[in-house]
Design an enzyme around this catalytic site. Structure first.
Site, PDB file in Angstrom:
ATOM      1  N   CYS A  38      -4.950 -14.740 -16.771  1.00 31.66           N
ATOM      2  CA  CYS A  38      -3.702 -14.598 -16.024  1.00 31.66           C
ATOM      3  C   CYS A  38      -4.022 -14.745 -14.533  1.00 31.66           C
ATOM      4  CB  CYS A  38      -3.139 -13.214 -16.316  1.00 31.66           C
ATOM      5  SG  CYS A  38      -1.661 -12.796 -15.393  1.00 31.66           S
ATOM      6  N   CYS A  46      -0.788 -20.783 -13.232  1.00 36.56           N
ATOM      7  CA  CYS A  46      -0.214 -19.735 -14.081  1.00 36.56           C
ATOM      8  C   CYS A  46      -0.502 -20.169 -15.502  1.00 36.56           C
ATOM      9  CB  CYS A  46       1.298 -19.625 -13.852  1.00 36.56           C
ATOM     10  SG  CYS A  46       2.107 -18.521 -15.040  1.00 36.56           S
TER      11      CYS A  46
END
Ligand code: DGL
Length: 304
Positions: free
Chosen positions: A79, A212
């Site tokens: 992440c 992302c």
């Protein structure tokens, strides 16, 4: 000859706010067919991208600890938001005092910056041959990843003349989690790309970082809306390369020989059936998820 005892084989942990980290895990599972992985998606709190930094640090710490408690020694933050906001804090201010000696947390910004600059992470001055001297690099990410400035700062340390233009895609990870339709997703990606090209005044980026881990799930839409000459940097591949290199140097995170088949343990703080069904849409072979409860479920209301 004495029979060799069965030694403990550790799992590698992968943590994300939701489904995005599966884009990384899937690549890792292919690349390391004998390694066991434990994935944790914090679906009770996804998306992280627009949350306050302190909340992200706390959620990430609790997620990492939940993985450590299940026998993981090395957690990869799959992440960018958690990496940008929490990785350094956890590595420097929490881990050494946490009682989890022999455990570690890695982020995914470093391998991405290494690939974007063609410069090893350890090199923090522009002494390296400046291969991409004057390129324009686009970075798409969540609000918190972009406002952390981690990508421009780390890229410019190594390649000061490279231009980095960033674009927040504030609602894209959430829309992907909510299974928005293709048209809506395409609209959100186009909005992000158009806003970026407005910033560059039409100059075409040489490379684009999808910063992302949810975004590779709509990589084809980025491909469609970005100029065709812009090269996309694929984070799951870069992270797999980097982990391979890391584990070759730190085999202690894998533990010893173990005769049983490798395990893929899938955990979520959300509803296991629902998450399993959603994950299967883009990874048909993904094992079913199991629900777990950890500290952050009680704190989610106050932090939203
Ligand atoms: N997949 C994550 C990232 O790489 C988080 C997205 C979110 O939860 O907002 O940033």
């Amino acid at each position: 000859m004495p029979r060799r005892g069965r030694t403990e084989r550790f799992m590698i942990g992968v943590f994300d706010s939701g489904l995005g980290g599966l884009t990384v895990l899937r690549k890792l599972a292919d690349r390391f067919p004998d390694v066991s992985f434990c994935y944790l998606g914090d679906h009770a709190n996804v998306p992280y991208g627009n949350r306050p930094s302190e909340t992200i640090v706390e959620f990430t710490r609790l997620g990492v600890e939940a993985l450590f408690e299940r026998g993981v020694r090395l957690v990869l933050l799959g992440c960018n938001t958690a990496t940008a906001v929490a990785a350094k804090r956890l590595q420097q201010s929490w881990l050494p005092y946490s009682g989890w000696a022999g455990h570690n947390v890695l982020g995914i910004v470093a391998p991405t910056v290494e690939a974007a600059t063609q410069t090893p992470w350890a090199v923090t001055t522009p002494q390296y041959p400046q291969k991409f001297n004057s390129d324009l690099i686009a970075v798409f990410g969540t609000t918190r990843t972009i406002t952390s400035e981690v990508y421009p700062e780390e890229i410019r340390k190594r390649c000061p003349r490279v231009e980095v233009i960033q674009q927040i895609c504030a609602n894209l990870a959430g829309a992907i989690e909510d299974e928005a339709g293709r048209e809506e997703l395409s609209g959100l990606v186009k909005e992000g790309v158009d806003a970026l090209l407005e910033q560059t005044l039409g100059t075409i980026p040489d490379r684009a970082i999808l910063g992302c881990t949810h975004f590779p799930l709509v990589e084809d839409l980025f491909r469609k809306h970005l100029p065709s000459s812009t090269r996309l940097l694929s984070q799951p591949d870069l992270v797999a390369d980097s982990l391979e290199d890391y584990l070759a140097r730190r085999p202690q995170y894998l533990g010893g020989y173990h005769p049983e088949p490798r395990m893929l343990l899938m955990l979520t703080t959300g509803d296991a059936d629902e998450i399993s069904n959603r994950a299967r849409v883009f990874w048909p072979e993904v094992p079913p998820f199991e629900s777990i409860e950890i500290g952050f479920q009680s704190s989610q209301q106050q932090s939203r």
